[in-house]
Motif scaffolding. Sequence first.
Motif, mmCIF file in Angstrom:
data_model
loop_
_atom_site.group_PDB
_atom_site.id
_atom_site.type_symbol
_atom_site.label_atom_id
_atom_site.label_comp_id
_atom_site.label_asym_id
_atom_site.label_seq_id
_atom_site.Cartn_x
_atom_site.Cartn_y
_atom_site.Cartn_z
ATOM 1 N N PHE A 1 41.245 26.840 45.154
ATOM 2 C CA PHE A 1 41.492 28.067 44.388
ATOM 3 C C PHE A 1 42.950 28.142 43.948
ATOM 4 O O PHE A 1 43.256 28.403 42.778
ATOM 5 N N LEU A 2 43.868 27.874 44.879
ATOM 6 C CA LEU A 2 45.294 27.931 44.565
ATOM 7 C C LEU A 2 45.688 26.833 43.579
ATOM 8 O O LEU A 2 46.471 27.066 42.649
ATOM 9 N N ILE A 3 45.130 25.620 43.754
ATOM 10 C CA ILE A 3 45.444 24.502 42.859
ATOM 11 C C ILE A 3 45.020 24.813 41.423
ATOM 12 O O ILE A 3 45.786 24.620 40.475
ATOM 13 N N GLU A 4 43.797 25.327 41.259
ATOM 14 C CA GLU A 4 43.296 25.611 39.917
ATOM 15 C C GLU A 4 44.004 26.818 39.308
ATOM 16 O O GLU A 4 44.200 26.878 38.094
ATOM 17 N N LEU A 5 44.376 27.757 40.158
ATOM 18 C CA LEU A 5 45.125 28.910 39.659
ATOM 19 C C LEU A 5 46.483 28.469 39.112
ATOM 20 O O LEU A 5 46.931 28.929 38.064
ATOM 21 N N VAL A 6 47.126 27.526 39.825
ATOM 22 C CA VAL A 6 48.414 26.979 39.373
ATOM 23 C C VAL A 6 48.240 26.277 38.026
ATOM 24 O O VAL A 6 49.059 26.456 37.116
ATOM 25 N N ALA A 7 47.163 25.478 37.892
ATOM 26 C CA ALA A 7 46.908 24.773 36.629
ATOM 27 C C ALA A 7 46.710 25.770 35.495
ATOM 28 O O ALA A 7 47.247 25.601 34.391
ATOM 29 N N GLY A 8 45.946 26.824 35.760
ATOM 30 C CA GLY A 8 45.700 27.836 34.736
ATOM 31 C C GLY A 8 46.962 28.566 34.327
ATOM 32 O O GLY A 8 47.207 28.783 33.134
ATOM 33 N N VAL A 9 47.780 28.926 35.310
ATOM 34 C CA VAL A 9 49.032 29.647 35.024
ATOM 35 C C VAL A 9 50.004 28.742 34.268
ATOM 36 O O VAL A 9 50.659 29.172 33.314
ATOM 37 N N LEU A 10 50.107 27.466 34.688
ATOM 38 C CA LEU A 10 50.982 26.511 33.993
ATOM 39 C C LEU A 10 50.575 26.380 32.526
ATOM 40 O O LEU A 10 51.428 26.363 31.635
ATOM 41 N N ALA A 11 49.266 26.255 32.292
ATOM 42 C CA ALA A 11 48.773 26.123 30.921
ATOM 43 C C ALA A 11 49.117 27.361 30.105
ATOM 44 O O ALA A 11 49.529 27.262 28.946
ATOM 45 N N TYR A 12 48.959 28.537 30.711
ATOM 46 C CA TYR A 12 49.253 29.781 29.990
ATOM 47 C C TYR A 12 50.748 29.899 29.680
ATOM 48 O O TYR A 12 51.133 30.264 28.564
ATOM 49 N N VAL A 13 51.593 29.571 30.669
ATOM 50 C CA VAL A 13 53.050 29.664 30.478
ATOM 51 C C VAL A 13 53.496 28.690 29.388
ATOM 52 O O VAL A 13 54.295 29.039 28.502
ATOM 53 N N PHE B 1 46.535 22.412 17.617
ATOM 54 C CA PHE B 1 45.696 21.484 18.380
ATOM 55 C C PHE B 1 45.969 21.608 19.874
ATOM 56 O O PHE B 1 45.048 21.766 20.690
ATOM 57 N N LEU B 2 47.239 21.558 20.268
ATOM 58 C CA LEU B 2 47.605 21.654 21.681
ATOM 59 C C LEU B 2 47.331 23.058 22.226
ATOM 60 O O LEU B 2 46.890 23.200 23.374
ATOM 61 N N ALA B 3 47.587 24.082 21.416
ATOM 62 C CA ALA B 3 47.366 25.462 21.867
ATOM 63 C C ALA B 3 45.890 25.692 22.194
ATOM 64 O O ALA B 3 45.564 26.329 23.205
ATOM 65 N N ASP B 4 45.004 25.177 21.358
ATOM 66 C CA ASP B 4 43.564 25.330 21.606
ATOM 67 C C ASP B 4 43.172 24.697 22.933
ATOM 68 O O ASP B 4 42.379 25.268 23.703
ATOM 69 N N HIS B 5 43.726 23.530 23.215
ATOM 70 C CA HIS B 5 43.356 22.835 24.446
ATOM 71 C C HIS B 5 44.041 23.420 25.670
ATOM 72 O O HIS B 5 43.505 23.358 26.779
ATOM 73 N N LEU B 6 45.214 23.996 25.492
ATOM 74 C CA LEU B 6 45.852 24.708 26.609
ATOM 75 C C LEU B 6 45.028 25.937 26.988
ATOM 76 O O LEU B 6 44.925 26.271 28.177
ATOM 77 N N LEU B 7 44.463 26.602 26.003
ATOM 78 C CA LEU B 7 43.602 27.749 26.286
ATOM 79 C C LEU B 7 42.363 27.316 27.064
ATOM 80 O O LEU B 7 41.911 28.017 27.979
ATOM 81 N N VAL B 8 41.809 26.166 26.709
ATOM 82 C CA VAL B 8 40.645 25.642 27.434
ATOM 83 C C VAL B 8 41.026 25.327 28.878
ATOM 84 O O VAL B 8 40.313 25.693 29.824
ATOM 85 N N ILE B 9 42.170 24.647 29.066
ATOM 86 C CA ILE B 9 42.636 24.311 30.416
ATOM 87 C C ILE B 9 42.831 25.579 31.242
ATOM 88 O O ILE B 9 42.393 25.670 32.395
ATOM 89 N N GLY B 10 43.505 26.563 30.649
ATOM 90 C CA GLY B 10 43.772 27.806 31.365
ATOM 91 C C GLY B 10 42.503 28.564 31.702
ATOM 92 O O GLY B 10 42.336 29.041 32.828
#
Length: 260
Positions: free
Chosen positions: A102-114, A216-225
């Motif tokens: 949970f913490l690992i994926e939350l970090v990935a999501g927050v990193l992508a959003y930032v 292109f990158l923004a769309d995929h960052l949204l998917v990652i997040g």
Amino acid sequence: MSAAYKEDEEDWLTVCLKYLLFVFNFLFWVGGAAVLGVGVWTMVEKSNYLSLLASSTFAVSAYILILAGSLVVVTGFLGCCAVIREQRSCLSMYFFLLLLIFLIELVAGVLAYVYYQRLSDELKEHLNQTMTENYAQQGKETITAAVDRLQQDFKCCGSNNSQDWMLSVYIRSEESGNRVVPDSCCKTITPDCGRRDHPSNVYKVEGGCITKLEQFLADHLLVIGAVGIGVACLQLAGALLTACFIYLLYKEEEENFGAL
């Protein structure tokens, strides 16, 4: 009579939680496969462009998702075994692994959003410099290949427009062979086609690469997040179910011990 009713009620709750955890584990595996798939797809599909980015945040987010997705496969199997055997020690390990993922994926999501928030500024500040200073230079073959693919994939020329290449180290050198743009700017690549920058020959009016790469990158960052945070929330629900199941098993063990 009331004691028997209470015991039946607790048995019913235990059975319900057990089946709920089985359902959760199935959803957990599906979510884990999605996380792993998004991480691998991001690295395979976007790896050519990573050398054009000033920071490694985009790649780190994808690697974190790959790690989390791999852990899900192992953790899901452990969760099924723990639920079947009803062992509190295994369930406790499963619970802590869920919290870890949970913490690992939350970090990935927050990193992508930032990173999504500052992607535009980074590209505007670094992309043109990276392209003009490093293209076709010794030891910069990765960047050269990335720029060539970028211009062909997105049908663009230069960071902002084709005129950006006039300041390029490569174009101003003898190695360019009197080219005004790299051959990858051409609509149909032929030897030395970059010598002629007419709109019929090169991507001159289609716009620069920076806006297309940013989108292109923004769309995929949204998917990652979205995937990272969404699956993280699913795992938090699973952790709560597991904690309730552990508590019921603990109460049953206490009652059985008291009956002896």
